[in-house]
Design a protein around this motif. Sequence first.
Motif, PDB file in Angstrom:
ATOM      1  N   GLN A 167       0.785  -1.232   0.000  1.00  0.00           N
ATOM      2  CA  GLN A 167       0.000   0.000   0.000  1.00  0.00           C
ATOM      3  C   GLN A 167       0.820   1.287   0.000  1.00  0.00           C
ATOM      4  O   GLN A 167       0.247   2.366  -0.133  1.00  0.00           O
ATOM      5  CB  GLN A 167      -0.931   0.007   1.217  1.00  0.00           C
ATOM      6  CG  GLN A 167      -1.872  -1.196   1.270  1.00  0.00           C
ATOM      7  CD  GLN A 167      -2.665  -1.236   2.560  1.00  0.00           C
ATOM      8  OE1 GLN A 167      -3.275  -0.237   2.963  1.00  0.00           O
ATOM      9  NE2 GLN A 167      -2.658  -2.375   3.229  1.00  0.00           N
ATOM     10  N   GLY A 168       2.119   1.205   0.213  1.00  0.00           N
ATOM     11  CA  GLY A 168       2.947   2.401   0.151  1.00  0.00           C
ATOM     12  C   GLY A 168       3.272   3.012   1.503  1.00  0.00           C
ATOM     13  O   GLY A 168       2.864   2.513   2.567  1.00  0.00           O
ATOM     14  N   SER A 169       3.980   4.138   1.457  1.00  0.00           N
ATOM     15  CA  SER A 169       4.526   4.768   2.661  1.00  0.00           C
ATOM     16  C   SER A 169       3.459   5.294   3.606  1.00  0.00           C
ATOM     17  O   SER A 169       3.698   5.427   4.815  1.00  0.00           O
ATOM     18  CB  SER A 169       5.459   5.914   2.257  1.00  0.00           C
ATOM     19  OG  SER A 169       6.485   5.462   1.405  1.00  0.00           O
ATOM     20  N   ALA A 212       2.866   3.332   6.832  1.00  0.00           N
ATOM     21  CA  ALA A 212       3.824   3.524   7.918  1.00  0.00           C
ATOM     22  C   ALA A 212       3.528   4.816   8.671  1.00  0.00           C
ATOM     23  O   ALA A 212       3.582   4.858   9.904  1.00  0.00           O
ATOM     24  CB  ALA A 212       5.246   3.542   7.369  1.00  0.00           C
ATOM     25  N   ALA A 213       3.214   5.870   7.937  1.00  0.00           N
ATOM     26  CA  ALA A 213       2.902   7.150   8.586  1.00  0.00           C
ATOM     27  C   ALA A 213       1.680   7.022   9.486  1.00  0.00           C
ATOM     28  O   ALA A 213       1.691   7.476  10.637  1.00  0.00           O
ATOM     29  CB  ALA A 213       2.677   8.232   7.526  1.00  0.00           C
ATOM     30  N   ASP A 214       0.647   6.399   8.982  1.00  0.00           N
ATOM     31  CA  ASP A 214      -0.572   6.244   9.770  1.00  0.00           C
ATOM     32  C   ASP A 214      -0.340   5.393  11.011  1.00  0.00           C
ATOM     33  O   ASP A 214      -0.941   5.638  12.067  1.00  0.00           O
ATOM     34  CB  ASP A 214      -1.680   5.625   8.920  1.00  0.00           C
ATOM     35  CG  ASP A 214      -2.247   6.583   7.885  1.00  0.00           C
ATOM     36  OD1 ASP A 214      -2.001   7.797   8.011  1.00  0.00           O
ATOM     37  OD2 ASP A 214      -2.938   6.115   6.952  1.00  0.00           O
ATOM     38  N   GLY A 263      12.994   1.996   1.116  1.00  0.00           N
ATOM     39  CA  GLY A 263      13.769   2.405   2.283  1.00  0.00           C
ATOM     40  C   GLY A 263      13.076   2.020   3.578  1.00  0.00           C
ATOM     41  O   GLY A 263      13.724   1.610   4.552  1.00  0.00           O
ATOM     42  N   ILE A 264      11.759   2.179   3.610  1.00  0.00           N
ATOM     43  CA  ILE A 264      10.988   1.811   4.801  1.00  0.00           C
ATOM     44  C   ILE A 264      11.058   0.307   5.038  1.00  0.00           C
ATOM     45  O   ILE A 264      11.346  -0.159   6.149  1.00  0.00           O
ATOM     46  CB  ILE A 264       9.530   2.276   4.653  1.00  0.00           C
ATOM     47  CG1 ILE A 264       9.467   3.810   4.630  1.00  0.00           C
ATOM     48  CG2 ILE A 264       8.671   1.712   5.784  1.00  0.00           C
ATOM     49  CD1 ILE A 264       8.078   4.369   4.385  1.00  0.00           C
ATOM     50  N   ILE A 265      10.822  -0.465   3.984  1.00  0.00           N
ATOM     51  CA  ILE A 265      10.824  -1.923   4.111  1.00  0.00           C
ATOM     52  C   ILE A 265      12.208  -2.434   4.500  1.00  0.00           C
ATOM     53  O   ILE A 265      12.352  -3.266   5.417  1.00  0.00           O
ATOM     54  CB  ILE A 265      10.356  -2.561   2.791  1.00  0.00           C
ATOM     55  CG1 ILE A 265       8.890  -2.209   2.522  1.00  0.00           C
ATOM     56  CG2 ILE A 265      10.555  -4.077   2.815  1.00  0.00           C
ATOM     57  CD1 ILE A 265       8.434  -2.490   1.103  1.00  0.00           C
TER      58      ILE A 265
END
Length: 245
Positions: free
Chosen positions: A120-122, A125-127, A159-161
Amino acid sequence: MVLLHGFPLSSEIWGRQRESLAAHYRVITPDLRGHGRSPATADGYEMESLAGDVLALLDSLRIERAVLMGHSMGGYVTLAAWRLAPERFSALGLICSHAGADTAEGRQGRMVLAEKVAAQGSLVAADAMLPKLFAPGRAAGDPIWEQVRKLMLNTAPAGIIGSLHGMAARPDSNSLLPSIGVPVLVVAGDNDQIIPLAKAEALAAATSKATLKVIANAGHMTMLEQPAATTAAVDEFLQAAGFRS
């Protein structure tokens, strides 16, 4: 001095500190691999690999020794750099960070989040992270909340993953603490929901030459929530250690 940002942010979080401290120190604020302006690679997100990136940066700048301080994941990278090259440190700082490895539950949570980000994208992670980052009273619409949200959305999913996998695999570093032979600053927010104050107090107690600074009315993002107090904590520590020019 080198200030390392946390996950999944960028060097922008240090803007106020960089501006204030530059009058007395050479302040370097890199973007870790896969964050900010540093490209996201397919691999290389182990904490030791990220620490190797930082040490290579020091080499490229012909800096033999520096004060390294890291926020949250940046603290894990700082400890990994100490494990690799303690001779490169003049002092060390852990800001809203700790030395332990993830619990089994924590590792599983990172893997689940990594799968969601892949799908689902970045934004996922923010949520997931934003409600935990600040002291009570800060919510969506607040300028700092929105600044951090933007930084997270601008961080590439790769980068997050990669960082989630790297943090999940990191070793416990508590055994390093008693042998750290340089001055150590531990900064904690008194309302940090991610690194409770008791954990920061235990970290400082276990660390040789440690100074604990508690930032009032702050959560996990002390440098943004209480920038003046965080800057003062760093500057006073460096002055006491004899580093101020």
